[in-house]
Design a protein around this motif. Structure first.
Motif, PDB file in Angstrom:
ATOM      1  N   UNK A 263      67.965 -51.107  87.138  1.00 28.44           N
ATOM      2  CA  UNK A 263      68.211 -49.617  87.167  1.00 28.44           C
ATOM      3  C   UNK A 263      67.624 -48.897  86.078  1.00 28.44           C
ATOM      4  N   UNK A 264      66.846 -47.779  86.222  1.00 29.36           N
ATOM      5  CA  UNK A 264      66.397 -47.092  84.891  1.00 29.36           C
ATOM      6  C   UNK A 264      67.411 -46.048  84.947  1.00 29.36           C
ATOM      7  N   UNK A 265      68.143 -46.003  83.546  1.00 30.95           N
ATOM      8  CA  UNK A 265      68.941 -45.043  83.442  1.00 30.95           C
ATOM      9  C   UNK A 265      68.438 -43.812  82.989  1.00 30.95           C
ATOM     10  N   UNK A 266      68.945 -42.741  83.557  1.00 33.54           N
ATOM     11  CA  UNK A 266      68.646 -41.374  83.483  1.00 33.54           C
ATOM     12  C   UNK A 266      67.478 -40.727  84.152  1.00 33.54           C
TER      13      UNK A 266
ATOM     14  N   UNK B  41      76.772 -46.736  81.012  1.00 31.15           N
ATOM     15  CA  UNK B  41      76.423 -46.006  82.415  1.00 31.15           C
ATOM     16  C   UNK B  41      77.954 -45.665  83.061  1.00 31.15           C
ATOM     17  N   UNK B  42      77.657 -44.516  83.595  1.00 31.66           N
ATOM     18  CA  UNK B  42      79.380 -43.896  84.130  1.00 31.66           C
ATOM     19  C   UNK B  42      79.097 -43.614  85.685  1.00 31.66           C
ATOM     20  N   UNK B  43      80.014 -44.083  86.462  1.00 31.59           N
ATOM     21  CA  UNK B  43      80.230 -44.100  87.991  1.00 31.59           C
ATOM     22  C   UNK B  43      81.457 -42.899  88.076  1.00 31.59           C
TER      23      UNK B  43
ATOM     24  N   UNK C 262      67.389 -48.298  77.860  1.00 34.03           N
ATOM     25  CA  UNK C 262      67.318 -47.639  79.047  1.00 34.03           C
ATOM     26  C   UNK C 262      67.171 -48.180  80.462  1.00 34.03           C
ATOM     27  N   UNK C 263      67.648 -49.613  80.554  1.00 31.07           N
ATOM     28  CA  UNK C 263      67.648 -50.313  81.722  1.00 31.07           C
ATOM     29  C   UNK C 263      69.163 -51.000  81.935  1.00 31.07           C
ATOM     30  N   UNK C 264      69.394 -50.633  83.029  1.00 39.77           N
ATOM     31  CA  UNK C 264      70.760 -51.403  83.598  1.00 39.77           C
ATOM     32  C   UNK C 264      70.416 -52.542  84.469  1.00 39.77           C
ATOM     33  N   UNK C 265      71.306 -53.564  84.465  1.00 41.53           N
ATOM     34  CA  UNK C 265      70.873 -54.656  85.390  1.00 41.53           C
ATOM     35  C   UNK C 265      72.100 -54.739  86.439  1.00 41.53           C
TER      36      UNK C 265
END
Length: 286
Positions: A24-27, A224-226, A15-18
């Motif tokens: 960053x809290x995903x979602x 995670x997608x951008x 649930x976390x992205x560095x």
């Protein structure tokens, strides 16, 4: 999402992205990446922020408008772009990164570059993310640099390196698999990886549209997608819109991306896109 791994090696369930030194809290919400081009020839805003002082002011403005990441580039990657020297690119981006990274509570800074030495100088100056439009495939040493600095990365699929399959979405996934493998072999942590399907780095607008229509499937790939559709030809050609008339069509791509769970949108008009994706985030929440 990231976490436990399936047989195909795709991480799930974190649930976390560095992002640089932050998390960053995903979602929780759709992140907005503000574009800051310090170039004379970018397709949309070339020359507007080539002066360091103006670029720093623009970076502060992007943060004030709600950018969650500020993405700084010193060389255009538009179709037909002319490559600049390493020294020239460093002279464009490093003073801006140095000035912005010392600002209190400034969002994470991403360096949009394809050059190893530019990325190194930018990370040393305070950037925490490397945005590589070649996805570590053209210069695999970039992965080692990112790992060495414990930085994060955006790995973009680039059709200019050739399609891996007749299926657009399958080809993107195969490209990403290669990018991720290079990253992980170099020691990049999997929770520091963001993927970008490369809208605008394709051959046709139909291919760009296929990417947009396939965002749910691409998001299910596991990272995670951008997306970066802002002001690009996909937002103009279908309705014959000039560059200055592409705000609403860009907002439509951002809102759609938010609706299907894309994690970040990379845009020029930060304030308007923040409002669009935040509204969509609220609609999606139960």
């Amino acid at each position: 999402m990231m976490g436990e791994r399936e047989e195909n090696g795709i991480p799930l369930n974190s649930t976390k992205l560095k992002l640089g030194e932050g998390l960053w809290s995903i979602g929780e919400q759709t992140g907005v990446v503000g574009i800051l081009n310090v170039t004379p020839d970018s397709f949309s805003d070339g020359g507007e922020y080539a002066d360091v002082e103006l670029a720093v002011l623009k970076g502060k403005d992007l943060a004030d408008q709600g950018a969650d990441i500020v993405d700084i580039g010193g060389e255009s990657t538009r179709p037909g772009y002319e490559e600049v020297s390493i020294d020239e690119e460093i002279s464009r981006v490093v003073p801006v990164i140095s000035a912005l990274s010392t600002q209190e509570s400034f969002p994470p800074i991403s360096i949009d570059t394809t050059k190893l030495d530019v990325a190194r100088a930018s990370l040393d100056a305070g950037a925490g993310i490397v945005n590589d439009v070649w996805g570590f495939v053209r210069d695999p040493e970039m992965a080692g640099l990112v790992a060495e600095h414990k930085a994060s990365c955006i790995l973009m699929h680039n059709a200019r390196l050739g399609w891996r399959s007749n299926s657009i979405l399958d080809s993107i996934k195969r490209f990403w698999e290669e990018s991720i493998l290079r990253a992980e072999k170099a020691g990049v942590e999997e929770d520091r990886i963001i993927l970008d399907p490369g809208i605008g780095f394709t051959d046709t607008r139909d291919q760009d549209m296929a990417i947009l229509r396939g965002l749910s499937e691409l998001r299910a790939f596991g990272f995670p997608l951008m997306i970066g559709a802002s002001r690009k030809r996909i937002t103009g050609v279908p309705m014959n819109l000039s560059l200055k008339d592409r705000l609403e069509s860009t907002l439509a791509t951002s809102a759609f991306a938010a609706a299907v769970g894309v994690d970040f949108v990379r845009v020029h008009d930060v304030r308007e896109n923040v409002r669009a994706v935040r509204m969509m985030d609220m609609i999606r929440k139960k």
